[in-house]
Scaffold this active site. Structure first.
Site, PDB file in Angstrom:
ATOM      1  N   SER A  66       0.961  -1.382   0.063  1.00 20.61           N
ATOM      2  CA  SER A  66      -0.420  -0.005  -0.067  1.00 20.61           C
ATOM      3  C   SER A  66       1.231   1.098  -0.578  1.00 20.61           C
ATOM      4  O   SER A  66       1.384   1.610  -0.867  1.00 20.61           O
ATOM      5  CB  SER A  66      -0.982  -0.039   1.022  1.00 20.61           C
ATOM      6  OG  SER A  66      -1.923   0.916   1.017  1.00 20.61           O
ATOM      7  N   ASP A 273      -3.343   6.453  -3.016  1.00 18.98           N
ATOM      8  CA  ASP A 273      -1.976   5.826  -2.888  1.00 18.98           C
ATOM      9  C   ASP A 273      -1.458   4.506  -3.538  1.00 18.98           C
ATOM     10  O   ASP A 273      -1.963   5.142  -4.864  1.00 18.98           O
ATOM     11  CB  ASP A 273      -2.317   5.320  -1.343  1.00 18.98           C
ATOM     12  CG  ASP A 273      -3.282   3.843  -0.922  1.00 18.98           C
ATOM     13  OD1 ASP A 273      -3.828   3.938  -2.391  1.00 18.98           O
ATOM     14  OD2 ASP A 273      -2.840   3.468  -0.547  1.00 18.98           O
ATOM     15  N   ASP A 277      -6.360   2.687  -3.094  1.00 23.86           N
ATOM     16  CA  ASP A 277      -7.644   2.432  -1.872  1.00 23.86           C
ATOM     17  C   ASP A 277      -7.639   3.373  -1.722  1.00 23.86           C
ATOM     18  O   ASP A 277      -8.844   3.473  -0.760  1.00 23.86           O
ATOM     19  CB  ASP A 277      -7.765   0.927  -2.009  1.00 23.86           C
ATOM     20  CG  ASP A 277      -6.571   0.755  -0.894  1.00 23.86           C
ATOM     21  OD1 ASP A 277      -5.089   1.727  -0.019  1.00 23.86           O
ATOM     22  OD2 ASP A 277      -5.817  -0.275   0.300  1.00 23.86           O
ATOM     23  N   GLU A 371     -12.442   6.656   5.477  1.00 17.34           N
ATOM     24  CA  GLU A 371     -11.352   6.891   6.923  1.00 17.34           C
ATOM     25  C   GLU A 371     -10.836   8.053   6.860  1.00 17.34           C
ATOM     26  O   GLU A 371     -11.114   8.587   5.468  1.00 17.34           O
ATOM     27  CB  GLU A 371     -10.404   5.484   7.073  1.00 17.34           C
ATOM     28  CG  GLU A 371     -11.092   4.416   8.404  1.00 17.34           C
ATOM     29  CD  GLU A 371      -9.923   2.915   7.870  1.00 17.34           C
ATOM     30  OE1 GLU A 371      -9.652   3.647   8.678  1.00 17.34           O
ATOM     31  OE2 GLU A 371      -9.392   2.480   6.955  1.00 17.34           O
ATOM     32  N   ASN A 373      -7.956   9.080   6.644  1.00 19.41           N
ATOM     33  CA  ASN A 373      -6.585   8.916   5.832  1.00 19.41           C
ATOM     34  C   ASN A 373      -7.564   8.466   4.291  1.00 19.41           C
ATOM     35  O   ASN A 373      -6.215   8.383   3.114  1.00 19.41           O
ATOM     36  CB  ASN A 373      -5.684   7.551   6.034  1.00 19.41           C
ATOM     37  CG  ASN A 373      -6.586   6.157   5.898  1.00 19.41           C
ATOM     38  OD1 ASN A 373      -7.774   5.880   4.732  1.00 19.41           O
ATOM     39  ND2 ASN A 373      -5.903   5.458   6.336  1.00 19.41           N
ATOM     40  N   ARG A 490      -2.500   5.183  19.866  1.00 23.91           N
ATOM     41  CA  ARG A 490      -2.884   3.418  19.363  1.00 23.91           C
ATOM     42  C   ARG A 490      -1.793   2.737  18.527  1.00 23.91           C
ATOM     43  O   ARG A 490      -0.349   3.401  17.627  1.00 23.91           O
ATOM     44  CB  ARG A 490      -4.355   3.582  18.412  1.00 23.91           C
ATOM     45  CG  ARG A 490      -3.650   4.108  17.057  1.00 23.91           C
ATOM     46  CD  ARG A 490      -4.581   3.987  16.232  1.00 23.91           C
ATOM     47  NE  ARG A 490      -5.020   2.216  15.613  1.00 23.91           N
ATOM     48  CZ  ARG A 490      -4.746   2.412  14.531  1.00 23.91           C
ATOM     49  NH1 ARG A 490      -3.761   3.062  13.544  1.00 23.91           N
ATOM     50  NH2 ARG A 490      -4.731   1.274  14.486  1.00 23.91           N
ATOM     51  N   PRO A 491      -1.267   1.652  18.871  1.00 20.35           N
ATOM     52  CA  PRO A 491      -0.021   0.461  18.531  1.00 20.35           C
ATOM     53  C   PRO A 491      -0.840   0.590  16.992  1.00 20.35           C
ATOM     54  O   PRO A 491      -1.832   0.900  16.053  1.00 20.35           O
ATOM     55  CB  PRO A 491      -0.230  -0.550  18.986  1.00 20.35           C
ATOM     56  CG  PRO A 491      -1.932  -0.604  19.769  1.00 20.35           C
ATOM     57  CD  PRO A 491      -2.734   0.434  19.714  1.00 20.35           C
ATOM     58  N   GLY A 493      -1.114  -0.429  12.662  1.00 21.77           N
ATOM     59  CA  GLY A 493      -1.518  -2.159  13.000  1.00 21.77           C
ATOM     60  C   GLY A 493      -0.941  -2.917  11.830  1.00 21.77           C
ATOM     61  O   GLY A 493      -1.167  -4.102  11.442  1.00 21.77           O
ATOM     62  N   ARG A 499       1.109   5.321  16.927  1.00 22.86           N
ATOM     63  CA  ARG A 499       0.489   6.356  16.227  1.00 22.86           C
ATOM     64  C   ARG A 499      -0.256   7.800  17.021  1.00 22.86           C
ATOM     65  O   ARG A 499      -0.581   6.897  17.582  1.00 22.86           O
ATOM     66  CB  ARG A 499      -0.673   6.241  14.769  1.00 22.86           C
ATOM     67  CG  ARG A 499       0.109   5.173  13.722  1.00 22.86           C
ATOM     68  CD  ARG A 499      -0.288   4.609  12.735  1.00 22.86           C
ATOM     69  NE  ARG A 499      -0.217   3.868  12.381  1.00 22.86           N
ATOM     70  CZ  ARG A 499       0.919   4.319  11.133  1.00 22.86           C
ATOM     71  NH1 ARG A 499       1.373   5.410  10.774  1.00 22.86           N
ATOM     72  NH2 ARG A 499       1.580   3.281  10.113  1.00 22.86           N
TER      73      ARG A 499
END
Length: 532
Positions: A66, A273, A277, A371, A373, A490-491, A493, A499
């Site tokens: 990605s 990106d 997607d 989202e 992003n 948050r960790p 993924g 992040r």
């Protein structure tokens, strides 16, 4: 399900896992530096091959990392429905990918096969890849894994991620592999949405991240021009993939991608990106400054448009139809307020990742998710589609159906998003109107490397930390210092990183809050390297 374990053993010998490598299945699959991944690709090929054999249909593998740097790669696993791998199978794929010895691998594979019943029709795995130089060899490793468990393979070469999902869906319906079907669906849906409208009097400037999206959009340029959409493509393959360009860069850095700093004032611009997607939009103010229209703004635009189409449909059409917007913790607080208070739509928040937001959006008759992003789509329940198809012809009803065809029903699609936004902008909503729907609270995102991301656990859709002890109290104390402050950690993924997101009444305050929270995380969660 019967397996030839001798054949599996022989094939696996060519794909030995690096001893210290422990791949972790993230929100969208596996990602790592490409040279580490051949064993992971082979093993994932075996797993998805078993799944395809058990359902007797085609499943899919997309070889991509990605928005990650060009030296990385990864994969995304696709169900026969075209959607992402169901969560109950994530433990199986992780166990296979992490097996330390050949015997552990064979035991885990055999145990999984024993729980499955082979379908009467043979299973097939459709494999696509993005433009990374490592992609062909990794796709071959995946193919070897599929073949080792007795499933068929169709390698379609270079494709966008949403194209691969679409291909799996259509193959299971029509049993043909035809890339043109993907393009035709986009073009004909866009034609219906824009029929009778006037094209915008300026091109749409698109940053292609030097990725696969550039090659696909180049194929569409002549047909779209006939439909009144002129595309001007940038970062179309001449430079490094995702380097200072692409939707992730534009959204997180909130700045122009490489080569686009001199776009005209008030130009309509978009950035996709590396695997196409995600999409975000942006423009340039009179003073030359950058303006971002992120996934939150796309969701708001889509919500306004769909509400308008429903209002223009025959009386009673909208009765009983549930329309909702699904967000993550990254959604700007101003967008949540606009959708809930001004549009009167339901808003739900889930964990970050398409597998969470997509699942929640399916609960609505019309479920909208993008989202921040830029990854998102608009989902329509089959029962609603049937109801609309049974109605007498009406322009708004036909356009609602066109939206359902244009917007990928399995996963986010940057090209679909581009076309939907252009269609809405032609329908009477100007770029200035879009920007003015609401004013974002200033925000800042940071990423810091940690030794072990799993030390952080979260709750409340990842908006609050449960562990390590004291971390959330420290974040709350930092937030309390700033007007309209909000922050979370948050960790990641996909990598050993954390992040951090912060928003506040001013950009200076948002930046300061983000740095303060990042410093707290660094101290309490094993930060690595320099402080931010």
């Amino acid at each position: 399900m019967q397996l030839d374990l001798a054949a599996v053993r022989a094939a696996a010998a060519s794909y030995v896992k690096p001893e210290s490598f422990r791949p972790s299945y993230g929100t969208a699959g596996f990602r790592a530096e490409a040279s580490l991944l051949p064993s992971t690709m082979f093993r994932c090929g075996m797993l998805i091959g078993l799944k395809a054999r058990s359902c007797g249909q085609a499943c899919g593998v997309m070889v991509t990392a990605s928005h990650n740097p060009e030296q990385d790669n990864g994969l995304k696993l696709v169900e026969a429905s075209g959607e992402m791998l169901e969560q109950s199978w994530e433990a199986h794929v992780t166990q296979l990918a992490q097996a330390q010895t050949e015997e552990q691998l064979l035991q885990a594979l055999a145990a999984l096969a024993e729980t499955l019943q082979a379908a009467e029709t043979p299973g097939r795995v459709i494999i696509g890849r993005d433009t990374r130089t490592s992609g062909a060899d990794l796709a071959a490793a995946c193919s070897a894994g599929v073949a080792a468990v007795g499933a068929q393979v169709s390698d379609i070469g270079m494709a966008t991620t949403p194209e691969l999902h679409f291909t799996v869906q259509t193959f299971n319906r029509y049993h043909t592999l035809d890339e043109q079907a993907y393009f035709t669906n986009l073009l004909e849906s866009f034609r219906t949405l824009t029929a009778g409208s006037h094209s915008l009097q300026q091109p749409l400037h698109v940053d292609c991240a030097n990725g696969i999206g550039a090659f696909k959009l180049q194929q569409l340029v002549p047909q779209l021009q006939k439909l009144g959409l002129q595309l001007q493509l940038y970062n179309a393959g001449q430079g490094r993939l995702n380097h200072e360009c692409g939707a992730d860069y534009v959204q997180k850095e909130q700045s122009f991608p490489a080569g686009m700093g001199d776009v005209p004032t008030d130009a309509c611009c978009a950035s996709i990106d590396g695997d196409a997607d995600r999409v975000v939009f942006f423009t340039k103010r009179q003073d030359g400054s950058f303006v971002l229209l992120d996934g939150d703004k796309i969701a708001a635009l889509a919500a306004v448009y769909l509400r308008r189409l429903l209002s223009l449909a025959p009386p009673g059409t909208a009765d009983g139809i549930s329309t909702g917007v699904v967000q993550t913790a990254y959604a700007n607080g101003a967008s949540t307020h606009f959708i809930a208070e001004q549009l009167g739509l339901q808003v739900r928040c889930t964990n970050t990742g398409v597998k969470y937001v997509h699942h929640e959006a399916k609960a609505f008759d019309i479920g909208i998710y993008f989202e921040s992003n830029g990854h998102g789509t608009v989902l329509f329940k089959p029962s609603l589609l049937q109801r609309l198809q049974d109605m007498d012809e009406n322009v708004s009803v036909m356009q609602l159906l066109a939206v359902s065809r244009l917007m990928n029903q399995a996963v986010g699609d940057a090209i679909s998003g581009l076309l939907l936004c252009d269609a809405v902008l032609r329908s009477g909503t100007s770029l200035a109107d879009w920007q003015a729907l609401y004013t974002d609270l200033p925000s800042r995102q940071l990423k810091l490397v940690v030794s072990d991301r799993t030390v952080i656990t979260t709750t409340d859709a990842e908006r609050r930390c449960l562990t390590p002890a004291g971390l959330q109290d420290a974040i709350d104390a930092a937030v309390a210092k700033y007007e309209s402050g909000r922050a979370f950690a948050r960790p990641s993924g996909t990598e050993d990183a954390v992040r951090v997101y912060a928003e506040a009444a001013s950009q200076e305050s948002a930046d300061a809050l983000a740095r303060e929270v990042a410093s707290v995380v660094y101290d309490r969660c094993g930060g690595v390297g320099n402080r931010l």
